[in-house]
Scaffold this active site. Structure first.
Site, PDB file in Angstrom:
ATOM      1  N   ASP A  66      55.361  74.780 -55.524  1.00 62.61           N
ATOM      2  CA  ASP A  66      55.229  75.356 -54.188  1.00 62.61           C
ATOM      3  C   ASP A  66      54.753  74.325 -53.163  1.00 62.61           C
ATOM      4  O   ASP A  66      53.759  74.545 -52.479  1.00 62.61           O
ATOM      5  CB  ASP A  66      54.238  76.531 -54.300  1.00 62.61           C
ATOM      6  CG  ASP A  66      54.057  77.275 -52.994  1.00 62.61           C
ATOM      7  OD1 ASP A  66      55.024  77.397 -52.239  1.00 62.61           O
ATOM      8  OD2 ASP A  66      52.922  77.734 -52.745  1.00 62.61           O
TER       9      ASP A  66
ATOM     10  N   GLU B 106      48.915  75.139 -64.181  1.00 59.33           N
ATOM     11  CA  GLU B 106      49.576  76.398 -64.498  1.00 59.33           C
ATOM     12  C   GLU B 106      50.743  76.255 -65.466  1.00 59.33           C
ATOM     13  O   GLU B 106      51.860  76.714 -65.191  1.00 59.33           O
ATOM     14  CB  GLU B 106      50.027  77.085 -63.206  1.00 59.33           C
ATOM     15  CG  GLU B 106      48.871  77.365 -62.277  1.00 59.33           C
ATOM     16  CD  GLU B 106      49.205  78.327 -61.155  1.00 59.33           C
ATOM     17  OE1 GLU B 106      50.397  78.486 -60.848  1.00 59.33           O
ATOM     18  OE2 GLU B 106      48.275  78.927 -60.589  1.00 59.33           O
TER      19      GLU B 106
ATOM     20  N   TYR C 292      45.060  85.226 -58.212  1.00 56.40           N
ATOM     21  CA  TYR C 292      45.461  85.806 -56.926  1.00 56.40           C
ATOM     22  C   TYR C 292      45.427  87.333 -56.992  1.00 56.40           C
ATOM     23  O   TYR C 292      46.289  88.012 -56.451  1.00 56.40           O
ATOM     24  CB  TYR C 292      46.852  85.286 -56.544  1.00 56.40           C
ATOM     25  CG  TYR C 292      46.815  83.802 -56.210  1.00 56.40           C
ATOM     26  CD1 TYR C 292      46.481  83.375 -54.929  1.00 56.40           C
ATOM     27  CD2 TYR C 292      47.058  82.842 -57.183  1.00 56.40           C
ATOM     28  CE1 TYR C 292      46.409  82.024 -54.621  1.00 56.40           C
ATOM     29  CE2 TYR C 292      46.992  81.484 -56.887  1.00 56.40           C
ATOM     30  CZ  TYR C 292      46.668  81.081 -55.604  1.00 56.40           C
ATOM     31  OH  TYR C 292      46.590  79.751 -55.298  1.00 56.40           O
TER      32      TYR C 292
ATOM     33  N   GLU D 113      41.765  78.103 -57.934  1.00 56.14           N
ATOM     34  CA  GLU D 113      42.638  78.613 -56.869  1.00 56.14           C
ATOM     35  C   GLU D 113      42.345  80.086 -56.682  1.00 56.14           C
ATOM     36  O   GLU D 113      42.231  80.828 -57.674  1.00 56.14           O
ATOM     37  CB  GLU D 113      44.131  78.445 -57.209  1.00 56.14           C
ATOM     38  CG  GLU D 113      44.642  77.028 -57.092  1.00 56.14           C
ATOM     39  CD  GLU D 113      46.158  76.908 -57.277  1.00 56.14           C
ATOM     40  OE1 GLU D 113      46.882  77.901 -57.014  1.00 56.14           O
ATOM     41  OE2 GLU D 113      46.602  75.824 -57.681  1.00 56.14           O
TER      42      GLU D 113
END
Ligand code: GCB
Length: 608
Positions: free
Chosen positions: A167, A422, A478, A516
Site C-alpha cells: 500500500d 504482515e 485495524y 499499526e
C-alpha cells in the site's frame, strides 16, 4: 559488500565528490539500451533528471509517472589523476529496485534491492584525470520473489504497469545520494561493535573489516563529545573499556566517535570514523530494556514520502518529521516498509530515537495482490506454500537482511529488526522459511538485537504459526476501521480485547507493541456525531484503542499508522493516497495529533 555498507567519510586519507545534481535520463521500454550501446555512446535524446529523487512525480503525464521497466541515468564524471594510487568507487546509496552500472561502456557492477547501498569499483575502467561516462540502467519491476513483492498488470494496448502487493506508491530511481569515493588501497572497510555495561564501565567489543592490510598495524580510539580520547586499543579486534561512560538514552542521547586507523610503521595509511552510542538493548520477560530499564515506545510507522520528491532523499522533510516527532513527545519509529536513508538513522542517533529497522519484506500475503482486493480475495494456497517462494524469495530475503544489518549494525538508535511486514504466517510452510530469515539476522548482528515482524489481522492470536520466533510481538490492527468500523466501533473494541486475552495465554512471556492502528481521515472533514473519514472518528478510534492498550501492562509501545498521509497506487480504498496520517502529506496536524501529543507528553519514556 563490506566497503559499500560503510558510511562515506572525508578524513586525512579519504576524499568524496558529490555526484548529485542533474543527470541525463531516458526510459527504455523495449530494452534497446544495452543492444544499441547507450552505455558507450550516450543515451539518445536524454532529458534532465534530478538526483536524488524518484522520477515519477516530476512528470506531468500519467504514462511517465506509471512507467514500469528499464530506465537509464547517465553523467560525465571527472576522475582526478591524483587518486590513481588508491581505490576509486562510485557509491549509490539506493537505486530502486535494481541497477547495473557501466563506465565508459563496460559493465562494472550490478545490485538487487532498492533501499541499500552498493559500489561500482572504477579502477579497472576509468580514464584518469579525465571525463568518464557513467551510465546506470535501473529497473523498477516487482515479482512475487522480489523485496518488496508485486506483479505486473498489462493494459489492452500492451502497456505494463505496476501491481504492487503493498500500500505505497512504487516510487523508483536514484532516490538517494550518489558519491565518488577515493580511499586508500589498503583500507578499513567496516567495523562491528557491541557494548556491554559492567558496573561503572562500558566495554566495547570491536572487530575491523580490513582490506589488504597484511603487515599493517590497526588502532581504534574512542573519543568523547568534547574530543577527548577515552579508550584505545591495538589490533584487528579487541575491547575498549570506558570508565564512567555517558550512556545513550531515549531522547537523551550521547555519542562518542570511534576512529579506526591503519599504520605502516608510523605512517598513517587509512582512517575512518563513525559515531557510537553506548547502550544495551534486550528483551527480558515482558519488557524491552534499554540499559537495563524498561521502556515504553511512542512513535509512528512512517514512509519516506513527500510531494514531488516521492521517495527521494530530502533532508528538509526528514528534519520536519523529526521536529514533528519531538513535538508529539514521541521516542521511536519503524522504518516501514524498507530500510530508510542512512542519514535518518544518524539523525535518530543524535536525537535519541529508537528505530525498529525493517527490511523490505512486504507483500508476502496472497490476498494483498492488488491491494484493493485485500478484503475479498479467496483463501487458498498461502504465499509460503509455494515452492518457488522458498527457492527464489528466501535467498533474496536473506541477502536483504544481511545488507541491512551490515549497513545499520552500529547505530545506537536501532533497537530491533523487523524481518517481515504482515506476512501470511497462517501455514506451517512459513515456519522453516521464517526460521532461516531469523537465523540469518542473528548471525549478522554483532549486538544480537531483538528480532520480530508485524503480525497481520488475518493471522490473529492462534492462527500465526511463527510467534515463537519473535523476541517480542508487533501487532498491526485495524479493529474499528477495516473490521467493524463506524457505528460498530464498540464491537471492534470487544474483538480486540478478546484477542488480547488470547495472546495473554498464548504468549505470556513476551512484550507486545502495537505497530499499526489508525483510520483514514480527510483533514478538514468534520461531523457530529462522527462518521468514518472524519477527524472526529479518528479521535474516537484512538481513544478506544488506547483504552484497550492501557488494560494490559505487557503492551510496551504504540506506533500509530502513519505519521503523515502518503502516496499509494490508485484504487477505490484510497483518496489520492493513504490518509491515515496524524499529519497531512505537507506535514500539518489533524486533530488526532493533539490527542496523541497530550497522551505522549504524559506517558514517560521509561516504565520504572
Ligand atoms: C497495513 C500495512 C500498511 C498499510 C496499512 C493501511 O496493514 O502494513 O502498509 O498502509 O495497513 O493503511 O491499510
Amino acid at each position: 559488500m563490506a566497503f559499500a555498507a560503510q558510511y562515506p567519510r572525508i578524513t586525512r586519507t579519504r576524499r568524496i565528490e558529490d555526484l548529485c545534481g542533474t543527470w541525463e535520463f531516458r526510459f527504455d521500454p523495449e530494452r534497446d539500451g544495452e543492444r544499441d550501446g547507450w552505455a558507450a555512446h550516450g543515451l539518445p535524446d536524454p532529458i534532465d533528471m534530478p538526483v536524488p529523487a524518484s522520477f515519477n512525480d516530476v512528470f506531468t503525464d500519467k504514462a511517465s509517472r506509471e512507467y514500469y521497466g528499464d530506465f537509464w541515468y547517465a553523467k560525465c564524471v571527472f576522475v582526478p589523476g591524483e587518486w590513481e594510487s588508491g581505490n576509486v568507487d562510485i557509491r549509490f546509496d539506493a537505486a530502486t529496485h535494481r541497477a547495473t552500472v557501466f563506465v565508459n561502456g563496460s559493465e562494472v557492477a550490478s545490485h538487487e534491492g532498492g533501499f541499500t547501498p552498493f559500489c561500482a569499483h572504477l579502477n579497472g575502467c576509468v580514464r584518469w584525470n579525465d571525463w568518464n561516462y557513467v551510465a546506470v540502467r535501473v529497473n523498477n519491476e516487482l515479482t512475487e520473489h522480489t523485496l518488496p513483492a508485486g506483479g505486473v498488470a498489462t493494459l489492452r494496448d500492451g502497456t505494463r504497469i505496476a501491481a504492487p502487493y503493498f500500500d505505497f506508491f512504487n516510487y523508483a530511481g536514484l532516490q538517494r545520494k550518489v558519491r565518488l569515493l577515493s580511499t586508500p588501497e589498503r583500507r578499513v572497510a567496516g567495523i562491528k561493535t557491541s557494548v556491554e555495561l559492567i558496573k561503572n564501565r562500558a566495554q566495547v567489543r570491536y572487530e575491523l573489516d580490513l582490506e589488504d592490510a597484511v603487515g599493517l598495524r590497526a588502532e581504534v580510539v574512542l573519543v568523547d563529545g568534547d574530543g577527548q580520547p577515552v579508550a584505545d586499543s591495538q589490533g584487528e579486534q579487541g575491547v575498549l573499556t570506558v570508565k564512567d561512560p555517558r550512556l545513550w538514552g531515549l531522547r537523551r542521547p550521547y555519542l562518542y566517535t570511534l576512529w579506526a586507523r591503519l599504520y605502516d610503521g608510523t605512517e598513517l595509511v587509512d582512517e575512518w570514523y563513525d559515531t557510537l552510542g553506548l547502550r544495551t538493548i534486550e528483551v527480558s520477560g515482558r519488557n524491552i530494556l534499554l540499559n537495563g530499564r524498561p521502556v515504553y515506545l511512542k512513535g509512528f510507522g512512517r514512509h519516506e514520502d513527500s510531494p514531488v520528491h516521492g521517495r527521494g532523499f530530502d533532508p528538509v522533510v526528514n528534519k520536519r518529521d523529526f521536529e514533528l516527532l519531538k513535538w508529539m513527545g514521541a521516542n521511536s519509529f519503524r522504518t516501514s516498509h524498507y530500510p530508510y536513508s542512512e542519514e535518518q538513522l544518524y539523525e535518530a542517533d543524535r536525537e535519541g530515537f529508537f528505530v525498529i529497522d525493517e527490511v523490505a519484506a512486504v507483500g508476502m500475503l496472497r490476498s494483498t495482490k492488488n491491494f484493493a482486493d485485500a478484503v475479498t480475495a479467496p483463501r487458498g494456497e498461502t504465499y509460503f506454500d509455494d515452492p518457488a517462494v522458498r527457492e527464489k524469495t528466501l535467498p533474496a530475503h536473506i541477502a536483504a537482511v544481511q545488507e541491512l544489518v551490515e549497513r545499520d549494525r552500529n547505530h545506537a538508535c536501532v533497537c530491533a529488526w523487523s524481518l517481515f511486514n504482515e506476512p501470511d504466517f497462517s501455514s506451517e510452510a512459513a515456519v522453516p522459511y521464517a526460521q532461516k530469515v531469523f537465523d540469518a539476522c542473528l548471525d549478522a548482528d554483532p549486538q544480537k538485537r531483538p528480532r520480530s515482524y508485524t503480525n497481520v489481522t488475518r493471522c490473529r492470536a492462534g492462527i500465526d504459526k511463527c510467534t515463537h520466533l519473535a523476541d517480542f510481538m508487533m501487532l498491526n490492527r485495524y479493529d474499528g476501521w477495516y473490521v467493524c468500523g463506524g457505528p460498530r466501533i464498540e464491537d471492534a473494541k470487544a474483538i480486540l480485547i478478546e484477542e488480547m486475552h488470547k495472546w495473554e495465554e498464548l504468549e505470556p512471556n513476551k512484550p507486545f507493541l502495537f505497530t499499526e492502528y489508525g483510520t483514514d481521515t480527510m483533514a478538514g472533514v468534520h461531523k457530529l456525531p462522527s462518521v468514518m473519514w472524519s477527524e472526529e472518528y479518528q479521535l474516537e478510534f484512538f481513544r478506544a484503542q488506547h483504552e484497550v492498550f492501557d488494560m494490559f501492562d505487557w503492551v510496551v509501545g504504540e506506533q500509530p499508522w502513519n505519521l503523515c498521509d502518503f502516496q499509494t497506487g490508485e484504487g477505490v480504498m484510497r483518496v489520492d493516497g493513504n490518509k491515515k496520517g496524524a499529519f497531512t502529506r505537507d506535514r500539518q496536524p489533524k486533530a488526532i495529533a493533539f490527542l496523541l501529543r497530550d497522551r505522549w507528553l504524559r506517558k514517560l519514556d521509561y516504565l520504572d
